[in-house]
Write a protein that holds these residues in place. Structure first.
Motif, PDB file in Angstrom:
ATOM      1  N   LEU A 205       0.859  -1.177   0.000  1.00 29.29           N
ATOM      2  CA  LEU A 205       0.000   0.000   0.000  1.00 29.29           C
ATOM      3  C   LEU A 205       0.897   1.229   0.000  1.00 29.29           C
ATOM      4  CD1 LEU A 205      -3.167   0.283   0.107  1.00 29.29           C
ATOM      5  CD2 LEU A 205      -2.813   1.244   2.370  1.00 29.29           C
ATOM      6  N   ILE A 206       0.695   2.098  -0.983  1.00 27.17           N
ATOM      7  CA  ILE A 206       1.434   3.365  -1.062  1.00 27.17           C
ATOM      8  C   ILE A 206       0.393   4.445  -0.766  1.00 27.17           C
ATOM      9  CG2 ILE A 206       2.804   4.898  -2.549  1.00 27.17           C
ATOM     10  CD1 ILE A 206       2.462   1.363  -3.567  1.00 27.17           C
ATOM     11  N   PHE A 207       0.714   5.410   0.066  1.00 23.42           N
ATOM     12  CA  PHE A 207      -0.308   6.375   0.454  1.00 23.42           C
ATOM     13  C   PHE A 207       0.314   7.682   0.948  1.00 23.42           C
ATOM     14  CE2 PHE A 207       0.191   5.961   5.079  1.00 23.42           C
ATOM     15  CZ  PHE A 207       0.815   4.727   5.179  1.00 23.42           C
ATOM     16  N   GLY A 208      -0.564   8.657   1.197  1.00 21.00           N
ATOM     17  CA  GLY A 208      -0.133   9.905   1.817  1.00 21.00           C
ATOM     18  C   GLY A 208      -0.392  11.136   0.970  1.00 21.00           C
ATOM     19  N   GLY A 209      -0.371  12.261   1.661  1.00 25.62           N
ATOM     20  CA  GLY A 209      -0.526  13.554   1.005  1.00 25.62           C
ATOM     21  C   GLY A 209      -0.305  14.640   2.037  1.00 25.62           C
ATOM     22  N   ILE A 210       0.188  15.789   1.603  1.00 28.17           N
ATOM     23  CA  ILE A 210       0.423  16.899   2.543  1.00 28.17           C
ATOM     24  C   ILE A 210      -0.767  17.862   2.499  1.00 28.17           C
ATOM     25  CG2 ILE A 210       2.911  16.621   2.463  1.00 28.17           C
ATOM     26  CD1 ILE A 210       3.064  19.012   0.552  1.00 28.17           C
ATOM     27  N   TRP A 211      -0.678  18.991   3.194  1.00 28.82           N
ATOM     28  CA  TRP A 211      -1.791  19.929   3.338  1.00 28.82           C
ATOM     29  C   TRP A 211      -3.013  19.164   3.890  1.00 28.82           C
ATOM     30  CZ3 TRP A 211      -2.155  24.608  -0.517  1.00 28.82           C
ATOM     31  CH2 TRP A 211      -0.884  25.111  -0.776  1.00 28.82           C
ATOM     32  N   GLY A 212      -4.143  19.164   3.141  1.00 30.82           N
ATOM     33  CA  GLY A 212      -5.355  18.474   3.624  1.00 30.82           C
ATOM     34  C   GLY A 212      -5.152  16.989   3.830  1.00 30.82           C
ATOM     35  N   GLY A 213      -4.102  16.433   3.233  1.00 30.89           N
ATOM     36  CA  GLY A 213      -3.818  15.003   3.364  1.00 30.89           C
ATOM     37  C   GLY A 213      -3.192  14.625   4.699  1.00 30.89           C
ATOM     38  N   GLN A 214      -2.768  15.642   5.475  1.00 30.83           N
ATOM     39  CA  GLN A 214      -2.369  15.476   6.888  1.00 30.83           C
ATOM     40  C   GLN A 214      -1.042  14.757   7.145  1.00 30.83           C
ATOM     41  OE1 GLN A 214      -5.693  13.537   8.818  1.00 30.83           O
ATOM     42  NE2 GLN A 214      -6.918  15.398   8.869  1.00 30.83           N
ATOM     43  N   LEU A 215      -0.226  14.457   6.129  1.00 24.99           N
ATOM     44  CA  LEU A 215       1.055  13.785   6.443  1.00 24.99           C
ATOM     45  C   LEU A 215       1.846  14.570   7.479  1.00 24.99           C
ATOM     46  CD1 LEU A 215       2.861  12.372   3.259  1.00 24.99           C
ATOM     47  CD2 LEU A 215       1.985  11.113   5.241  1.00 24.99           C
ATOM     48  N   GLN A 216       1.825  15.908   7.321  1.00 28.16           N
ATOM     49  CA  GLN A 216       2.634  16.751   8.227  1.00 28.16           C
ATOM     50  C   GLN A 216       2.072  16.760   9.648  1.00 28.16           C
ATOM     51  OE1 GLN A 216       0.529  17.881   5.960  1.00 28.16           O
ATOM     52  NE2 GLN A 216      -0.788  19.405   6.945  1.00 28.16           N
ATOM     53  N   ARG A 217       0.865  16.262   9.822  1.00 28.80           N
ATOM     54  CA  ARG A 217       0.277  16.202  11.163  1.00 28.80           C
ATOM     55  C   ARG A 217       0.468  14.817  11.787  1.00 28.80           C
ATOM     56  NH1 ARG A 217      -5.321  19.775  10.807  1.00 28.80           N
ATOM     57  NH2 ARG A 217      -4.248  21.778  10.655  1.00 28.80           N
ATOM     58  N   ASN A 218       1.223  13.964  11.111  1.00 27.81           N
ATOM     59  CA  ASN A 218       1.449  12.605  11.604  1.00 27.81           C
ATOM     60  C   ASN A 218       2.926  12.298  11.817  1.00 27.81           C
ATOM     61  OD1 ASN A 218      -1.153  10.850  11.692  1.00 27.81           O
ATOM     62  ND2 ASN A 218      -1.391  12.104   9.850  1.00 27.81           N
ATOM     63  N   VAL A 219       3.774  13.318  11.817  1.00 25.49           N
ATOM     64  CA  VAL A 219       5.215  13.048  11.883  1.00 25.49           C
ATOM     65  C   VAL A 219       5.649  12.467  13.234  1.00 25.49           C
ATOM     66  CG1 VAL A 219       6.082  14.571  10.080  1.00 25.49           C
ATOM     67  CG2 VAL A 219       5.588  15.502  12.342  1.00 25.49           C
ATOM     68  N   GLY A 220       4.903  12.733  14.282  1.00 22.58           N
ATOM     69  CA  GLY A 220       5.278  12.225  15.608  1.00 22.58           C
ATOM     70  C   GLY A 220       4.754  10.826  15.869  1.00 22.58           C
ATOM     71  N   GLY A 221       4.166  10.177  14.867  1.00 22.17           N
ATOM     72  CA  GLY A 221       3.620   8.828  15.061  1.00 22.17           C
ATOM     73  C   GLY A 221       2.195   8.856  15.600  1.00 22.17           C
ATOM     74  N   LYS A 222       1.655  10.071  15.791  1.00 25.12           N
ATOM     75  CA  LYS A 222       0.290  10.221  16.303  1.00 25.12           C
ATOM     76  C   LYS A 222      -0.295  11.454  15.618  1.00 25.12           C
ATOM     77  CE  LYS A 222      -2.031  10.424  20.824  1.00 25.12           C
ATOM     78  NZ  LYS A 222      -2.852  11.599  20.624  1.00 25.12           N
ATOM     79  N   TYR A 223      -1.579  11.432  15.298  1.00 20.66           N
ATOM     80  CA  TYR A 223      -2.199  12.581  14.625  1.00 20.66           C
ATOM     81  C   TYR A 223      -2.239  13.794  15.558  1.00 20.66           C
ATOM     82  CZ  TYR A 223      -5.741  15.546  12.500  1.00 20.66           C
ATOM     83  OH  TYR A 223      -6.406  16.619  11.962  1.00 20.66           O
TER      84      TYR A 223
END
Ligand code: FUB
Length: 382
Positions: A205-223
């Motif tokens: 599975l390949i996934f992810g997106g920045i801005w509305g896709g929230q990758l940058q809000r998951n960098v600590g391993g938690k949303y």
């Protein structure tokens, strides 16, 4: 995500046409709302003569005018038909913003075709958000897979806390209805999932997106709901990447923790956050051509679909160039598939509505050069 000036041009044409016909001018949203009620999409711009921004003609026409469709993931299963698993765009009250709040989709509809250029069938609802116990809203770009007699639908949606998670639903039919698992994939986050199955039978599975896709809000391993609205906000550091995880045997859970899919520049250095013409934004798609892995994705706020190649499914990938130049509309999202001896690019634009939240899916042939590079496609005719 703010509406692109390009779509304003089409809206202006639609308003001018309405004025000429004596009809009261409607905005794209009003027209779409009326037509949604009637079960139809405005067809004013559904012709080979329709022009986009700057009066340029479109390279190809929408696959359907029955509903608004976007984010096409195209697949050919055993019956030789082409199936498109995509978003079903609807009009809604949310204002456009950089988090994509205006993409308020609530269900999925599968499209199918017997032949390239043939009639597109729009199948009934395949999965509705109300039937997904963990999901609350925003059924964004999905993908599908087939294994051992079962069809799998992979879909992102926001959970009750507003965090994107990725769900799996199954069916014995390629067009559904699909039944969702009661929980999202354990450890999943962000959106735009695509499932790639390799020749040896392993699936990823390949996934992810920045801005509305929230990758940058998951960098600590938690949303982190209060995290950055855009990206890492570090333009001189490596950009956020798509994620990849091998799937378990029945394709319903990760078999490993997701890893970064690193994308390098020509000097072998990771693409930087400030390199907005080339860095990953959303909508990744993996395919194989002549033994090489091709990772393609949208650059989001610079509106290109670009690609990178690797000898290893996990990467690192090296940036190679542009697959599709900017379409009419803010978002660009695609898939690449071989069908009946040719390679095809599936993509979307806003030809029918002129409104960035009401998109329509298209297809066109994709060609490779002898060295394996992809010939760049212009979505408009010169
Ligand atoms: O359709 C909603 C979002 O817009 C998708 O998930 C992105 O890829 C973009 O197309």
């Amino acid at each position: 995500m703010m509406r692109a000036p390009l779509s304003l041009a089409v809206s202006a044409i639609a308003l001018a046409l309405a004025a000429c016909s004596g009809a009261a001018p409607q905005t794209g949203n009003e027209a779409a709302a009326d037509n949604a009620a009637a079960g139809e999409v405005p067809t004013t711009n559904a012709s080979a003569d329709a022009t986009g921004p700057d009066g340029r003609k479109y390279l190809s026409q929408p696959l359907t005018t029955e509903i608004f469709t976007a984010d096409p993931s195209a697949h050919v299963w055993g019956d030789g038909k082409l199936y498109v698993y995509g978003s079903h765009d609807i009009d809604g009250p949310a204002k456009e913003d950089d988090l994509g709040s205006h993409f308020e989709m609530r269900d999925y509809r599968v499209l199918s075709m017997d032949e390239p250029g043939g009639k597109t069938i729009v199948h009934p609802v395949a999965l509705d958000v109300k039937d997904v116990p963990w999901a609350s809203q925003q059924m964004w770009a999905p993908d599908a897979a087939f294994k051992n007699g079962t069809y799998y639908l992979y879909f992102p949606a926001k959970d009750k806390e507003g965090a994107f998670r990725i769900g799996v639903a199954t069916s014995k039919s390629p067009v559904g209805p699909f039944k969702a698992n009661p929980q999202p994939i354990k450890g999943s986050f962000s959106m735009d999932p695509t499932l790639f199955s390799d020749a040896g039978g392993e699936s990823y599975l390949i996934f992810g997106g920045i801005w509305g896709g929230q990758l940058q809000r998951n960098v600590g391993g938690k949303y982190d709901p209060n995290g950055s609205k855009t990206d890492l906000e570090k333009p001189n550091e490596p950009a956020l990447t798509p994620k990849i995880a091998k799937m378990n045997g029945d394709l319903t859970e990760f078999a490993e923790a997701p890893r970064d899919v690193v994308i390098l520049d020509e000097a072998g250095k990771p693409l930087l956050g400030g390199d907005t013409q080339r860095r990953f934004f959303e909508g990744s798609w993996l395919h194989k051509y002549n033994g090489k892995y091709y990772l393609s994705y949208s650059t989001g706020d610079t509106h290109n679909i670009v690609y990178a190649t690797s000898d290893n499914v996990y990467g690192p990938y090296t940036y190679r160039g542009v697959v599709l130049k900017p379409v009419n509309g803010w978002t660009s999202h695609h898939s690449i598939v071989e069908w009946k001896g040719k390679w095809w690019l599936f993509y979307h634009d806003v030809q029918l509505s002129g409104d960035t939240r009401l998109r329509n899916v298209k297809m066109t042939e994709l060609k490779y050069n002898p060295d394996g590079s992809i010939q760049t496609i212009d979505p408009f005719v010169k």
